[in-house]
Design a protein around this motif. Structure first.
Motif, PDB file in Angstrom:
ATOM      1  N   ARG A 268       0.834  -1.205   0.000  1.00  0.00           N
ATOM      2  CA  ARG A 268       0.000   0.000   0.000  1.00  0.00           C
ATOM      3  C   ARG A 268       0.873   1.261   0.000  1.00  0.00           C
ATOM      4  O   ARG A 268       0.624   2.207  -0.748  1.00  0.00           O
TER       5      ARG A 268
ATOM      6  N   ARG B  29      -0.181  -6.564 -12.333  1.00  0.00           N
ATOM      7  CA  ARG B  29      -1.101  -7.270 -11.427  1.00  0.00           C
ATOM      8  C   ARG B  29      -1.477  -6.358 -10.256  1.00  0.00           C
ATOM      9  O   ARG B  29      -2.647  -6.232  -9.916  1.00  0.00           O
TER      10      ARG B  29
ATOM     11  N   TYR C  81      -3.648  -3.423 -11.780  1.00  0.00           N
ATOM     12  CA  TYR C  81      -4.981  -3.835 -12.231  1.00  0.00           C
ATOM     13  C   TYR C  81      -5.833  -4.326 -11.071  1.00  0.00           C
ATOM     14  O   TYR C  81      -6.989  -3.947 -10.930  1.00  0.00           O
ATOM     15  N   SER C  82      -5.256  -5.229 -10.276  1.00  0.00           N
ATOM     16  CA  SER C  82      -6.063  -5.914  -9.272  1.00  0.00           C
ATOM     17  C   SER C  82      -6.130  -5.182  -7.940  1.00  0.00           C
ATOM     18  O   SER C  82      -7.114  -5.298  -7.230  1.00  0.00           O
ATOM     19  N   PHE C  83      -5.056  -4.446  -7.598  1.00  0.00           N
ATOM     20  CA  PHE C  83      -4.976  -3.949  -6.221  1.00  0.00           C
ATOM     21  C   PHE C  83      -4.972  -2.435  -6.056  1.00  0.00           C
ATOM     22  O   PHE C  83      -5.248  -1.954  -4.966  1.00  0.00           O
TER      23      PHE C  83
ATOM     24  N   ASN D 248      -6.937  -0.119  -6.958  1.00  0.00           N
ATOM     25  CA  ASN D 248      -8.238   0.402  -6.542  1.00  0.00           C
ATOM     26  C   ASN D 248      -8.459   0.143  -5.053  1.00  0.00           C
ATOM     27  O   ASN D 248      -8.880   1.024  -4.303  1.00  0.00           O
ATOM     28  N   THR D 249      -8.119  -1.064  -4.636  1.00  0.00           N
ATOM     29  CA  THR D 249      -8.267  -1.426  -3.225  1.00  0.00           C
ATOM     30  C   THR D 249      -7.287  -0.648  -2.348  1.00  0.00           C
ATOM     31  O   THR D 249      -7.665  -0.067  -1.330  1.00  0.00           O
ATOM     32  N   LEU D 250      -6.023  -0.634  -2.769  1.00  0.00           N
ATOM     33  CA  LEU D 250      -4.972  -0.068  -1.928  1.00  0.00           C
ATOM     34  C   LEU D 250      -5.043   1.451  -1.853  1.00  0.00           C
ATOM     35  O   LEU D 250      -4.808   2.035  -0.797  1.00  0.00           O
ATOM     36  N   THR D 251      -5.343   2.086  -2.978  1.00  0.00           N
ATOM     37  CA  THR D 251      -5.199   3.546  -3.032  1.00  0.00           C
ATOM     38  C   THR D 251      -6.365   4.270  -3.690  1.00  0.00           C
ATOM     39  O   THR D 251      -6.338   5.486  -3.819  1.00  0.00           O
ATOM     40  N   GLY D 252      -7.359   3.538  -4.146  1.00  0.00           N
ATOM     41  CA  GLY D 252      -8.495   4.192  -4.785  1.00  0.00           C
ATOM     42  C   GLY D 252      -8.265   4.617  -6.222  1.00  0.00           C
ATOM     43  O   GLY D 252      -9.060   5.351  -6.795  1.00  0.00           O
TER      44      GLY D 252
ATOM     45  N   LEU E 289      -7.849  -8.797  -0.818  1.00  0.00           N
ATOM     46  CA  LEU E 289      -7.447  -8.418  -2.180  1.00  0.00           C
ATOM     47  C   LEU E 289      -8.163  -9.285  -3.201  1.00  0.00           C
ATOM     48  O   LEU E 289      -8.529 -10.426  -2.918  1.00  0.00           O
ATOM     49  N   LYS E 290      -8.334  -8.733  -4.383  1.00  0.00           N
ATOM     50  CA  LYS E 290      -8.946  -9.495  -5.481  1.00  0.00           C
ATOM     51  C   LYS E 290      -7.890 -10.405  -6.089  1.00  0.00           C
ATOM     52  O   LYS E 290      -6.912  -9.931  -6.661  1.00  0.00           O
TER      53      LYS E 290
ATOM     54  N   SER F 111     -11.903  -5.691 -10.639  1.00  0.00           N
ATOM     55  CA  SER F 111     -11.220  -4.832  -9.673  1.00  0.00           C
ATOM     56  C   SER F 111     -11.069  -3.384 -10.119  1.00  0.00           C
ATOM     57  O   SER F 111     -10.919  -2.496  -9.290  1.00  0.00           O
ATOM     58  N   ARG F 112     -11.123  -3.139 -11.453  1.00  0.00           N
ATOM     59  CA  ARG F 112     -10.971  -1.744 -11.883  1.00  0.00           C
ATOM     60  C   ARG F 112     -12.289  -0.976 -11.770  1.00  0.00           C
ATOM     61  O   ARG F 112     -12.293   0.245 -11.752  1.00  0.00           O
TER      62      ARG F 112
ATOM     63  N   ARG G  43     -14.412  -0.860  -6.143  1.00  0.00           N
ATOM     64  CA  ARG G  43     -13.403  -0.909  -5.081  1.00  0.00           C
ATOM     65  C   ARG G  43     -13.746  -2.033  -4.108  1.00  0.00           C
ATOM     66  O   ARG G  43     -14.889  -2.243  -3.763  1.00  0.00           O
ATOM     67  N   HIS G  44     -12.718  -2.745  -3.710  1.00  0.00           N
ATOM     68  CA  HIS G  44     -12.910  -3.953  -2.902  1.00  0.00           C
ATOM     69  C   HIS G  44     -12.100  -3.771  -1.631  1.00  0.00           C
ATOM     70  O   HIS G  44     -10.890  -3.907  -1.632  1.00  0.00           O
ATOM     71  N   LEU G  45     -12.772  -3.421  -0.535  1.00  0.00           N
ATOM     72  CA  LEU G  45     -12.026  -3.039   0.663  1.00  0.00           C
ATOM     73  C   LEU G  45     -12.467  -3.889   1.852  1.00  0.00           C
ATOM     74  O   LEU G  45     -13.620  -3.865   2.257  1.00  0.00           O
TER      75      LEU G  45
END
Lengths: 512, 242
Positions: free
Chosen positions: A290, A318, A321-323, A325-329, B37-38, B227-228, B231-233
């Motif tokens: 993160r 990876r 694409y995958s993280f 959005n989750t990690l930092t928006g 995480l996805k 995932s794009r 948001r998956h939190l």
């Protein structure tokens, strides 16, 4: 550093006929250099081995079991069916049975059983449970750093058990007790400190980019810009720092620049976020991953860009694409305050982040880019699907787009293309042998042996179709193959990027 | 009530309670544990219905195993679907009157018993004969196969060799279901069969049989590849945002 002598595996004719007879402990001695105390502290872990390591390790395992559903399920679900036993390139290359995914996982699972299950507490021998001893920990250090987290095994597992998840957890536990690996952890520390894996400071970057601009002008007569830290640019390009620095990576960077130039898209690099690779993934540390990804968000906000595009880098893609959005928006669909500012800024017509190949193929399909394909006629090309692009992420809007899009680009810019055997590409692709924290000289033997299955498939298209160029979209694949190809009697310049091919044949105009 | 009846009634109640609560607890644990995480293994479906279809293919066809190894797939599939038919056939001991579709599958269920044992035999042969699968086998892997094979053989013996009094068996089982305990028939093969089945049920929640619920909770199989767009939190990860 002198590398110990070892036997390079023989490349058999394809298809693979021999699954090796197991040779226990064949590679137990292969250990990468440990991280120093200073390196460990740079990423928030202790070092060297702490006094109460046993308790710390078991507590950490308990913590991870509560935090990661993947780990909780994967520790229980394996039936030892053997479907994965012949799927790992490191097993095929070394014959060490602990390089079979199930056996690698068992290194952790036997400890899990001992401390976290009824059967393992009361009937350890029966179910194959074992105490966490220093010997076990040493085995972990050997074999969890002989895994490239390529996830090939997870494709074939009937329960989708993903060794990468287990490897990452094991590495995080080892880091927590002060037993880190020098290569990954030093690089991650450099990223936190300086901003990229190679430790290139801002002025050095600027200097390099100016040099490249001069080279392109000399070669083509066209002034193609390589901008950095330009506020208000449309696109922020995040690319592996190897692209600034080493061959053949830099050829792809030149390719990206020519695409932006020709399409008339304003773009910029960022000295704050001058690295796409995120080694936090390799060591399973969410917090480090993160922290490394946060720079991208900060750079995007600071420069006010509308789009974020990622260069040729497998693990980076990876994570992106995958993280991201989750990690930092960085992405869409976030409803929390944290992500709203960024979503308001990013252009919703484009995916965020976008892969450079997605962007280039869109431009090709719109007719924006033109090519003199015959300029690539000296090349007969094959494509190496990089594992974390193939099995961990996607491109385009349909499942499997990551296999189609790079090949479409190659076919649009060059005339001669042949795929390697079906079961060695796409989702079944064989890893280059250098991913996931293995790309270090102290593990050269593992790298060379692990590359054997890919070399075998390559040999086949070389023999049948006279292939002389293997395109890849990953900085690690490029670096690994450059080193390893000569061991198998191939020319090291056979490996290169997709945008290197774009760069060769793109028709440039003086404009924009 | 004879002591034999008492022991078996107790055993079967205990086994049922242990299996149901044990598996329920595991499922509760899995569902409560966040997936921060996805991580779907791609190419993965981009919609929820696509994910359901993917899991169904895994459950019914053993799709990934088919890609991995045809021998393991053949034996594994033979065993599991033999077992399924056999279990469905056994519903006739739990229902009165017997549902008509259960009557219809009786002949198939009988031969499925042989398929099940053959599948188990094949899996065991691989465990012994293939060096790398021998290497990864623990004593419990062998015992599990032995247990299932003995259950299969004892069942087949009662059907094809030494018939047991199935009317009495059914009375005993229906009695258990309605808490009106009926005498347990003292057929030794039946005693072995039911004893082993109870044992299997008891070890279910602490053994590798957890692969059954595990499959449904495997993030690499059950996550949507979006995932794009979304948001998956996870809750613990969201804490880091504060």
């Amino acid at each position: 550093m002198a590398v110990a002598e070892f036997e390079v595996p023989k490349v058999q004719p394809y298809p693979l006929v021999d699954i090796p007879k197991i040779k226990p402990d064949a590679t137990v001695h292969l250990k990468s250099f440990p991280a120093s105390e200073k390196i460990q502290e740079g990423i928030g872990f202790p070092g060297p081995l702490v006094d109460n390591w046993h308790k710390v390790a078991i507590d950490k395992m308990g913590d991870l079991l509560n935090r990661y559903r993947s780990l909780a399920v994967y520790m229980d679900a394996c039936v030892h069916c053997g479907a994965c036993t012949d799927k790992c390139h490191y097993f095929l290359g070394t014959a060490d049975p602990k390089n079979m995914p199930v056996a690698r996982q068992e290194l952790m699972r036997k400890v899990y059983r001992r401390y976290f299950t009824f059967a393992g507490k009361y009937f350890p021998k029966l179910v194959g449970a074992a105490d966490l001893t220093e010997d076990v920990l040493n085995d972990w250090y050997s074999y969890f750093y002989q895994c490239s987290e390529c996830r090939r095994c997870s494709v074939y597992c009937p329960y989708g058990i993903d060794t990468a998840e287990v490897t990452m957890a094991a590495r995080e536990i080892m880091d927590a007790v002060g037993m880190g690996q020098k290569y990954t952890n030093e690089i991650l520390g450099k990223l936190h400190r300086i901003g990229n894996n190679l430790g290139l400071p801002g002025p050095a970057l600027l200097d390099t980019l100016e040099g490249l601009e001069e080279d392109i002008l000399e070669d083509t007569g066209v002034a193609v810009k390589m901008p950095i830290d330009v506020k208000g640019a449309e696109v922020l390009l995040i690319t592996p720092s190897a692209d600034f620095f080493s061959e053949p990576h830099v050829e792809s960077l030149i390719g990206y620049a020519k695409v932006f130039h020709e399409a008339g898209i304003s773009w910029t690099l960022s000295s704050l976020a001058s690295e796409a690779g995120n080694f936090g993934l390799f060591i399973g540390s969410y917090e480090n991953m993160r922290r490394a990804a946060m720079r991208i968000r900060e750079a995007a906000l600071e420069l006010g860009v509308k789009r974020i595009v990622v260069g040729e880098c497998g693990h980076a893609w990876r994570v992106a694409y995958s993280f991201w959005n989750t990690l930092t928006g960085v992405g869409h669909g976030g409803e929390d305050e944290f992500t709203r500012a960024l979503q308001a800024q990013l252009d919703p017509r484009y995916p965020a982040p976008q892969h450079i190949c997605e962007m280039t193929l869109d431009l090709i399909n719109q007719g924006v880019l033109k090519f003199d394909k015959e300029k690539n006629d000296h090349r007969t090309i094959t494509f190496h699907d990089s594992c974390n692009v193939a099995r961990g992420s996607r491109m385009g809007n349909m499942p499997g787009g990551q296999f189609v899009i790079p090949r479409e680009i190659i076919k649009a810019v060059a005339n001669n293309f042949h795929d390697m055997a079906d079961e060695t590409i796409g989702e079944g692709t064989f890893c280059c042998g250098g991913g996931g924290g293995i790309l270090t000289d102290d593990l050269m033997e593992v790298r060379v042996k692990g590359a054997m299955p890919r070399m075998q498939a390559l040999q086949c298209v070389v023999d049948e179709h006279q292939v002389n160029f293997m395109a890849a979209i990953c900085a690690i694949c490029k670096a690994q193959f450059s080193k390893v190809l000569p061991y198998y009697k191939f020319d090291m310049s056979m490996i290169g990027g997709v945008h290197q091919l774009v760069s060769t044949s793109i028709r440039l105009s003086e404009k924009k | 009530m004879s002591s034999l009846t008492f022991i078996y009634a107790f055993l079967m109640y205990a086994a049922t309670v242990i299996m149901v609560t044990g598996v329920a607890f595991k499922i509760y644990t899995y569902s409560r544990t966040p997936a921060p995480l996805k991580i779907p293994t791609t190419p993965a479906p981009t919609t929820q219905s696509g994910v359901v279809f993917r899991i169904v293919r895994e459950v019914v066809l053993f799709e990934s195993l088919f890609k991995a190894n045809k021998w393991i797939w053949i034996f594994g599939w033979l065993f599991h679907f033999g077992l399924l038919l056999v279990l469905l056939r056994h519903l006739r001991y739990f229902t009165e009157p017997v549902w008509s579709w259960v009557v219809l599958i009786q002949p198939f269920g009988m031969y499925a018993g042989f398929a099940m044992v053959a599948g188990l035999g094949g899996l065991w042969a691989r465990r012994i004969l293939v060096d790398r699968i021998r290497y990864i086998s623990t004593p419990s892997d062998h015992l599990m196969l032995l247990l299932l094979i003995l259950i299969g053989i004892s069942g087949l013996t009662m059907k094809f060799v030494a018939h047991t009094d199935i009317v009495a068996v059914k009375q005993f089982i229906l009695g258990l279901m309605y808490f009106d305990i009926q005498p347990m028939p003292a057929d030794p093969i039946l005693l072995i069969h039911l004893g082993l089945v109870s044992f299997l049920m008891i070890i279910f929640p602490i053994s590798k049989l957890l692969h059954a619920p595990g499959l449904f909770f495997s993030p690499s199989r059950n996550q949507v590849d979006n995932s794009r767009d979304k948001r998956h939190l996870a809750p613990w990860a969201a804490e880091l945002e504060k």
